[in-house]
Scaffold this motif. Structure first.
Motif, PDB file in Angstrom:
ATOM      1  N   PRO A   1      -4.035   0.758  -2.153  1.00 30.34           N
ATOM      2  CA  PRO A   1      -3.471  -0.557  -2.490  1.00 30.34           C
ATOM      3  C   PRO A   1      -2.810  -0.543  -3.865  1.00 30.34           C
ATOM      4  CG  PRO A   1      -5.854  -0.592  -2.669  1.00 30.34           C
ATOM      5  CD  PRO A   1      -5.485   0.752  -2.134  1.00 30.34           C
ATOM      6  N   VAL A   2      -1.658  -1.189  -3.953  1.00 31.71           N
ATOM      7  CA  VAL A   2      -0.941  -1.287  -5.223  1.00 31.71           C
ATOM      8  C   VAL A   2      -1.316  -2.628  -5.846  1.00 31.71           C
ATOM      9  CG1 VAL A   2       1.321  -1.343  -6.321  1.00 31.71           C
ATOM     10  CG2 VAL A   2       0.940   0.115  -4.349  1.00 31.71           C
ATOM     11  N   ASP A   3      -2.228  -2.563  -6.791  1.00 32.07           N
ATOM     12  CA  ASP A   3      -2.630  -3.739  -7.549  1.00 32.07           C
ATOM     13  C   ASP A   3      -2.982  -3.278  -8.951  1.00 32.07           C
ATOM     14  OD1 ASP A   3      -4.927  -2.391  -6.934  1.00 32.07           O
ATOM     15  OD2 ASP A   3      -5.961  -4.068  -6.030  1.00 32.07           O
ATOM     16  N   LEU A   4      -3.591  -4.140  -9.739  1.00 36.19           N
ATOM     17  CA  LEU A   4      -3.900  -3.753 -11.113  1.00 36.19           C
ATOM     18  C   LEU A   4      -5.006  -2.710 -11.201  1.00 36.19           C
ATOM     19  CD1 LEU A   4      -3.574  -7.041 -13.160  1.00 36.19           C
ATOM     20  CD2 LEU A   4      -2.059  -5.081 -13.096  1.00 36.19           C
ATOM     21  N   GLN A   5      -5.672  -2.442 -10.118  1.00 38.33           N
ATOM     22  CA  GLN A   5      -6.698  -1.399 -10.091  1.00 38.33           C
ATOM     23  C   GLN A   5      -6.068  -0.004 -10.035  1.00 38.33           C
ATOM     24  OE1 GLN A   5      -9.546  -2.597 -10.561  1.00 38.33           O
ATOM     25  NE2 GLN A   5     -10.943  -0.924 -10.201  1.00 38.33           N
ATOM     26  N   LEU A   6      -4.841   0.110  -9.547  1.00 34.09           N
ATOM     27  CA  LEU A   6      -4.185   1.410  -9.388  1.00 34.09           C
ATOM     28  C   LEU A   6      -4.008   2.157 -10.709  1.00 34.09           C
ATOM     29  CD1 LEU A   6      -2.754   3.464  -7.535  1.00 34.09           C
ATOM     30  CD2 LEU A   6      -0.657   2.201  -7.970  1.00 34.09           C
ATOM     31  N   PRO A   7      -3.467   1.544 -11.770  1.00 34.23           N
ATOM     32  CA  PRO A   7      -3.331   2.305 -13.022  1.00 34.23           C
ATOM     33  C   PRO A   7      -4.676   2.771 -13.583  1.00 34.23           C
ATOM     34  CG  PRO A   7      -1.994   0.345 -13.122  1.00 34.23           C
ATOM     35  CD  PRO A   7      -2.821   0.237 -11.886  1.00 34.23           C
ATOM     36  N   LEU A   8      -5.702   1.945 -13.444  1.00 32.93           N
ATOM     37  CA  LEU A   8      -7.019   2.352 -13.931  1.00 32.93           C
ATOM     38  C   LEU A   8      -7.564   3.530 -13.137  1.00 32.93           C
ATOM     39  CD1 LEU A   8      -8.609  -1.149 -14.499  1.00 32.93           C
ATOM     40  CD2 LEU A   8      -7.688   0.410 -16.207  1.00 32.93           C
ATOM     41  N   THR A   9      -7.334   3.532 -11.845  1.00 34.09           N
ATOM     42  CA  THR A   9      -7.782   4.640 -11.003  1.00 34.09           C
ATOM     43  C   THR A   9      -7.038   5.928 -11.358  1.00 34.09           C
ATOM     44  OG1 THR A   9      -8.202   3.069  -9.228  1.00 34.09           O
ATOM     45  CG2 THR A   9      -8.065   5.382  -8.616  1.00 34.09           C
ATOM     46  N   VAL A  10      -5.740   5.828 -11.547  1.00 36.45           N
ATOM     47  CA  VAL A  10      -4.948   7.006 -11.912  1.00 36.45           C
ATOM     48  C   VAL A  10      -5.369   7.518 -13.282  1.00 36.45           C
ATOM     49  CG1 VAL A  10      -2.619   7.801 -12.462  1.00 36.45           C
ATOM     50  CG2 VAL A  10      -3.002   6.387 -10.460  1.00 36.45           C
ATOM     51  N   PHE A  11      -5.587   6.626 -14.230  1.00 41.13           N
ATOM     52  CA  PHE A  11      -6.010   7.017 -15.569  1.00 41.13           C
ATOM     53  C   PHE A  11      -7.378   7.699 -15.532  1.00 41.13           C
ATOM     54  CE2 PHE A  11      -7.954   6.017 -19.728  1.00 41.13           C
ATOM     55  CZ  PHE A  11      -7.050   6.707 -20.527  1.00 41.13           C
ATOM     56  N   SER A  12      -8.289   7.161 -14.750  1.00 39.73           N
ATOM     57  CA  SER A  12      -9.614   7.761 -14.606  1.00 39.73           C
ATOM     58  C   SER A  12      -9.517   9.162 -14.007  1.00 39.73           C
ATOM     59  CB  SER A  12     -10.485   6.862 -13.735  1.00 39.73           C
ATOM     60  OG  SER A  12     -11.674   7.504 -13.391  1.00 39.73           O
ATOM     61  N   MET A  13      -8.671   9.317 -13.003  1.00 42.94           N
ATOM     62  CA  MET A  13      -8.502  10.617 -12.376  1.00 42.94           C
ATOM     63  C   MET A  13      -7.888  11.625 -13.357  1.00 42.94           C
ATOM     64  SD  MET A  13      -6.709  11.504  -8.737  1.00 42.94           S
ATOM     65  CE  MET A  13      -5.143  10.853  -9.245  1.00 42.94           C
ATOM     66  N   CYS A  14      -6.925  11.181 -14.167  1.00 45.52           N
ATOM     67  CA  CYS A  14      -6.315  12.074 -15.156  1.00 45.52           C
ATOM     68  C   CYS A  14      -7.334  12.520 -16.204  1.00 45.52           C
ATOM     69  CB  CYS A  14      -5.137  11.383 -15.837  1.00 45.52           C
ATOM     70  SG  CYS A  14      -3.692  11.216 -14.815  1.00 45.52           S
ATOM     71  N   ILE A  15      -8.170  11.605 -16.658  1.00 42.98           N
ATOM     72  CA  ILE A  15      -9.190  11.963 -17.637  1.00 42.98           C
ATOM     73  C   ILE A  15     -10.176  12.956 -17.030  1.00 42.98           C
ATOM     74  CG2 ILE A  15     -11.128  11.059 -18.987  1.00 42.98           C
ATOM     75  CD1 ILE A  15      -8.402  10.445 -20.167  1.00 42.98           C
TER      76      ILE A  15
ATOM     77  N   LYS B   1       0.844  -1.192   0.000  1.00 44.47           N
ATOM     78  CA  LYS B   1       0.000   0.000   0.000  1.00 44.47           C
ATOM     79  C   LYS B   1       0.878   1.240   0.000  1.00 44.47           C
ATOM     80  CE  LYS B   1      -4.088  -1.849   2.121  1.00 44.47           C
ATOM     81  NZ  LYS B   1      -5.177  -1.581   3.022  1.00 44.47           N
ATOM     82  N   VAL B   2       0.406   2.258  -0.685  1.00 47.17           N
ATOM     83  CA  VAL B   2       1.075   3.541  -0.699  1.00 47.17           C
ATOM     84  C   VAL B   2       0.529   4.343   0.469  1.00 47.17           C
ATOM     85  CG1 VAL B   2       1.458   5.645  -2.012  1.00 47.17           C
ATOM     86  CG2 VAL B   2       1.310   3.454  -3.205  1.00 47.17           C
ATOM     87  N   TRP B   3       1.391   4.790   1.344  1.00 48.07           N
ATOM     88  CA  TRP B   3       1.030   5.525   2.556  1.00 48.07           C
ATOM     89  C   TRP B   3       0.021   4.763   3.405  1.00 48.07           C
ATOM     90  CZ3 TRP B   3       0.158   9.766  -1.384  1.00 48.07           C
ATOM     91  CH2 TRP B   3       1.350  10.417  -1.655  1.00 48.07           C
ATOM     92  N   ARG B   4       0.034   3.448   3.332  1.00 53.27           N
ATOM     93  CA  ARG B   4      -0.866   2.553   4.064  1.00 53.27           C
ATOM     94  C   ARG B   4      -2.342   2.809   3.761  1.00 53.27           C
ATOM     95  NH1 ARG B   4       1.856   1.894  10.014  1.00 53.27           N
ATOM     96  NH2 ARG B   4       3.890   1.292   9.246  1.00 53.27           N
ATOM     97  N   VAL B   5      -2.619   3.419   2.604  1.00 54.76           N
ATOM     98  CA  VAL B   5      -3.996   3.742   2.236  1.00 54.76           C
ATOM     99  C   VAL B   5      -4.356   3.195   0.857  1.00 54.76           C
ATOM    100  CG1 VAL B   5      -5.597   5.638   1.775  1.00 54.76           C
ATOM    101  CG2 VAL B   5      -3.951   5.839   3.619  1.00 54.76           C
TER     102      VAL B   5
END
Length: 118
Positions: free
Chosen positions: A90-104, A84-88
């Motif tokens: 989770p680093v998994d395959l969902q992370l890139p999708l979440t970051v991409f969604s936030m960027c869009i 986990k990043v900053w214990r909050v």
């Protein structure tokens, strides 16, 4: 990052500026995807180890070895492998999708604000 690319396009920047910004974007994407992929590969290996231990427990006739294997399997269940990043976050395959969604989402907001001030 995305805003800077839009700024370069609007002001007609040269090719070096585009290449520099695209290289930086690829670097950021690489830094997001690689830990996620490695975490998923590691989790798959841990699952295969658990499965092998369960099969070993079924085939083993020695009671002490079965107890040790069972204890280790319980330990693996209690202390699951997760990063986990900053214990909050989770680093998994969902992370890139979440970051991409936030960027869009932020790209849409930036485009709307730029049209507001034209």
């Amino acid at each position: 990052m995305v805003w800077l690319l839009l700024f370069y396009v609007k002001n007609g920047a040269n090719l070096i500026s585009y290449l520099t910004e695209c290289t930086y974007c690829l670097h950021i994407i690489f830094r997001i995807f690689v830990p996620s992929i490695l975490t998923e590969i590691t989790a798959a290996k841990v699952d295969s180890i658990k499965l092998a231990l369960h099969y070993n427990m079924l085939d083993e006739e020695d009671e002490t070895k079965n107890n040790r294997i069972a204890r280790f399997l319980r330990y693996m269940e209690v202390r699951r492998l997760q990063h986990k990043v900053w214990r909050v976050i989770p680093v998994d395959l969902q992370l890139p999708l979440t970051v991409f969604s936030m960027c869009i989402t932020y790209l849409i907001v930036i485009v709307q604000f730029t049209h507001l001030y034209d």
